[in-house]
Design a protein around this motif. Structure first.
Motif, mmCIF file in Angstrom:
data_model
loop_
_atom_site.group_PDB
_atom_site.id
_atom_site.type_symbol
_atom_site.label_atom_id
_atom_site.label_comp_id
_atom_site.label_asym_id
_atom_site.label_seq_id
_atom_site.Cartn_x
_atom_site.Cartn_y
_atom_site.Cartn_z
ATOM 1 N N GLN A 208 -16.899 36.168 -13.859
ATOM 2 C CA GLN A 208 -17.429 35.885 -15.206
ATOM 3 C C GLN A 208 -17.431 37.187 -15.999
ATOM 4 N N MET A 209 -16.937 37.112 -17.235
ATOM 5 C CA MET A 209 -17.006 38.262 -18.140
ATOM 6 C C MET A 209 -18.207 38.060 -19.061
ATOM 7 N N ILE A 210 -19.153 38.999 -19.042
ATOM 8 C CA ILE A 210 -20.400 38.845 -19.802
ATOM 9 C C ILE A 210 -20.196 39.341 -21.229
ATOM 10 N N PRO A 211 -20.413 38.506 -22.241
ATOM 11 C CA PRO A 211 -20.189 38.921 -23.624
ATOM 12 C C PRO A 211 -21.295 39.834 -24.146
ATOM 13 N N THR A 212 -20.925 40.774 -24.997
ATOM 14 C CA THR A 212 -21.940 41.588 -25.688
ATOM 15 C C THR A 212 -22.882 40.673 -26.463
ATOM 16 N N LEU A 213 -22.287 39.646 -27.093
ATOM 17 C CA LEU A 213 -23.080 38.765 -27.971
ATOM 18 C C LEU A 213 -23.543 37.517 -27.233
ATOM 19 N N ALA A 214 -23.925 37.676 -25.963
ATOM 20 C CA ALA A 214 -24.449 36.523 -25.218
ATOM 21 C C ALA A 214 -25.815 36.135 -25.778
ATOM 22 N N SER A 215 -26.175 34.870 -25.611
ATOM 23 C CA SER A 215 -27.541 34.438 -25.988
ATOM 24 C C SER A 215 -28.526 34.919 -24.920
#
Ligand SMILES: Cc1cc2c(cc1C)[n+](S(=O)(=O)[O-])c1c(=O)[nH]c(=O)nc-1n2C[C@H](O)[C@H](O)[C@H](O)COP(=O)(O)O
Length: 490
Positions: A208-215
Motif C-alpha cells: 500500500q502506498m500511503i498518500p500525503t493527503l490521506a484522511s
C-alpha cells in the motif's frame, strides 16, 4: 465542566467563531484567514457541530498539530447541541434507497462493477472527487483505452499447471504484481478510510502506498499494518521544506520502504466534477498574502501547500535526508526516466495521475513502451525499477504492462470504489478477482512466472496511434439497413 451547545452557538461569526469536532469545542477565529479550504466552509459550521464535514478531509491529528492549545476549549455536552437539520434532501433519500438496493458483493465480477455501484451509491461530492479528472477527461479515458490497443501473442503447449505471479518490488516480495497506489481523502468514500486498504493489502500481501493527503493520519495507517507488512509513502513536497523533512524522516523511522515523490502535480489539476461538488466553498481566502480561490473544489482547497518550485536540483537534498529508496511518481517521457537514472533515484512511476493533471498526457503504458527499449539499448534496464499506473482494470492490463517491462502496476480508483461501496470486503473481493484473472491470464498467455513475461508476447504496433476509428455511422447502422428493418418495403 462541559460547555453547552447554547454557549458554543453564540460564537457563530467571523468575529468569534467556535466549532465542535468530535464532541470538543475549538476557537478558530484567528485561524479563519489561514484555512487552506477558505473561511466560508468553516463559517458555515460556526457555532455548530462540524464533525461530519471535517472528518473526511482532515487527518485526526490536524487540530493538535495546527491549532494552538489555548484554542482548544474542551468538551461539549452534546445532548445540548442542536442537531444540524439537514433539510429533507430528496437526493439523499434516493441515494439511501440505491444503497439498500445495491447488488450483492458476490454479484461483482470485475473492477468496473465496483465503479458502477459506487457511482450510484456514493455522495455526489465524494463521487465527484474520486471519479474526476482534468479538463475534458480525455487522458482518463485514454489510460484504459491504451490497454485496448495492446494485443497478446500467446504461447501454446506450455505446461502451465502451476502458475506463480508473485514478484518483488523495491526488494519486497509480493504475491501479485500490483500495488494500492496513493489516492487522497479515503474517508470521503468510507468512514474508516485508508486503514481498510491497509487491511486488504495485508490479506493479499501487496504493497500500500500511503498518500500525503490521506484522511486517516499517517500513523493510523502505519499502525493498521500487521507483522512485516510493507508500506510506501507518497509525498507532495511542501513549500516549507522543514515540514517535508519532518514527514520524510518520520516515515522512514516508522518503517516505510519507499519514498514516492509526486512530480506531476506542481499544482493539482482542474477537475470540474470536483469543482462542482459541495466542497466548492464560495468566497476566497487570503493565505500568506495569496488569494486562495477555493472554488476549485476539494483538490485545490487541500493542496495549496504543494511547492511548484520542486526541481531536479532538489533530488540530492532528498537523498541526503533519507535512506529510503526514492521513486519519482508521475514521469511522462523517456528523457526524464534517463534523467532519473542520472540522478541516482531507485525508480519511477510512469503515470499521469489518473488523468487528474495534464489532459492529453499520454497513458503510462504508452510511455512504458517508449521507455523500456531505450533503457535496454543503453543497458540501464536494471538500474531503475519502472512502475506504471493509470487505467488498469483487468489482470490482462497488468500482464501487458509486465510484458513491456514494468516491475508493477499501481491501481487507484477501483480499490476506492470497492471500499466505498462495500468496505474492506469490497477491496478484498477486488483483489481476489484480480488474483483469479491473473491466474487465468498467465495460463492462457503460456507463462508460469512473471519473469517469463516479455515484449514478444504482445503486439503494440497500434499503441502509439491515437487516431480514433471512423466516427460510427449511426444512421447507416441503425436506420438505413432495409434488409433488417422490419416492415421496410424496398
Ligand atoms: C483517483 C485518485 C487518484 C489520485 C488522488 C486521488 C484520487 C481520488 N490523489 S489526489 O487527490 O491528490 O489527486 C493523489 C495523491 O494524493 N497523490 C498522488 O501522488 N496521486 C494521487 N492520485 C493519482 C493516483 O496515485 C494514480 O496515479 C491514479 O489513481 C492511477 O489511475 P487509476 O485511478 O485509473 O488506477
Amino acid at each position: 465542566m462541559a460547555l453547552s451547545g447554547v454557549e458554543v452557538s453564540k460564537h457563530d461569526s467571523k468575529e468569534s467563531c467556535w466549532v465542535i469536532i468530535h464532541g470538543k469545542a475549538y476557537d478558530v477565529t484567528e485561524f479563519l484567514p489561514e484555512h487552506p479550504g477558505g473561511m466560508g466552509i468553516i463559517l458555515k459550521y460556526a457555532g455548530k457541530d462540524a464533525t461530519e464535514e471535517f472528518e473526511p478531509i482532515h487527518p485526526p491529528d490536524t487540530l493538535d498539530k495546527y491549532l494552538d492549545k489555548s484554542k482548544h476549549l474542551g468538551p461539549v455536552d452534546m445532548s445540548t447541541v442542536a442537531k444540524i437539520k439537514e433539510a429533507e434532501d430528496p437526493e439523499e433519500a434516493e441515494r439511501q434507497q440505491r444503497i439498500a438496493d445495491k447488488p450483492l458483493l458476490s454479484q461483482c465480477y470485475n473492477l468496473m462493477d465496483f465503479e458502477s455501484v459506487a457511482k450510484r451509491t456514493m455522495k455526489r461530492g465524494a463521487w465527484g472527487y474520486y471519479s474526476s479528472a482534468a479538463d475534458d477527461e480525455i487522458t482518463l479515458r485514454e489510460n484504459h483505452e491504451a490497454f485496448h490497443r495492446i494485443w497478446f501473442r500467446p504461447r501454446i503447449l506450455v505446461d502451465v499447471k502451476k502458475v506463480d505471479f508473485s514478484t518483488t518490488m523495491l526488494g519486497t516480495k509480493v504475491d501479485m504484481p500490483f500495488y494500492v497506489t496513493a489516492t487522497a481523502l479515503g474517508k470521503l468514500g468510507h468512514p474508516e478510510g485508508e486503514v481498510l486498504l491497509t487491511k486488504a493489502a495485508k490479506k493479499h500481501n501487496v504493497v500500500q502506498m500511503i498518500p500525503t493527503l490521506a484522511s486517516c493520519s499517517f500513523d493510523e495507517i502505519m499502525d493498521a499494518a500487521e507483522g512485516d507488512q510493507v508500506q510506501w509513502m507518497q509525498l507532495y513536497v511542501n513549500s516549507d521544506r522543514a515540514i517535508t523533512e519532518r514527514i520524510v524522516k518520520h516515515a522512514e523511522k516508522r518503517g516505510c520502504k519507499g519514498l514516492f515523490i509526486t512530480v506531476d502535480a506542481p499544482q493539482l489539476g482542474r477537475r470540474e466534477k470536483d469543482m462542482r461538488s459541495k466542497f466548492t466553498d464560495q468566497g476566497s481566502n487570503v493565505q500568506s498574502g495569496q488569494a486562495t480561490d477555493t472554488s476549485q473544489g476539494a483538490a485545490r482547497a487541500i493542496s495549496s501547500f504543494i511547492d511548484p518550485s520542486l526541481s531536479w536540483d532538489d533530488i540530492p537534498w532528498f537523498k541526503s535526508i533519507t535512506n529510503m529508496p526514492i521513486i519519482l511518481k508521475g514521469v511522462q517521457r523517456v528523457e526524464d526516466v534517463l534523467k532519473a537514472v542520472e540522478h541516482g533515484v531507485q525508480g519511477v512511476v510512469l503515470s499521469n495521475h489518473g488523468g487528474r493533471q495534464l489532459d492529453f498526457a499520454r497513458s503510462g503504458v504508452e510511455v512504458l513502451a517508449e521507455t523500456m527499449p531505450v533503457l535496454r539499448e543503453l543497458g540501464l534496464q536494471d538500474r531503475i525499477e519502472v512502475f506504471v499506473d493509470g487505467g488498469a482494470r483487468r489482470a490482462t492490463d497488468i500482464i501487458k504492462a509486465l510484458c513491456l517491462g514494468a516491475k508493477g502496476v499501481g491501481i487507484g480508483r477501483p480499490f476506492l470504489y470497492a471500499m466505498s461501496a462495500y468496505g474492506v470486503d469490497g477491496v478484498d473481493r477486488a483483489m481476489q478477482l484480480l488474483r483469479d484473472e491473473l491466474e487465468m491470464g498467465m495460463r492462457l498467455i503460456g507463462c508460469t512466472s512473471v519473469d517469463q513475461l516479455n515484449p514478444s508476447l504482445v503486439d503494440i504496433r497500434n499503441l502509439g496511434s491515437h487516431v480514433t476509428g471512423v466516427p460510427r455511422d449511426h444512421l447507416g447502422h441503425k436506420i438505413y439497413d432495409p434488409l433488417v428493418t422490419p416492415g421496410f418495403k424496398p
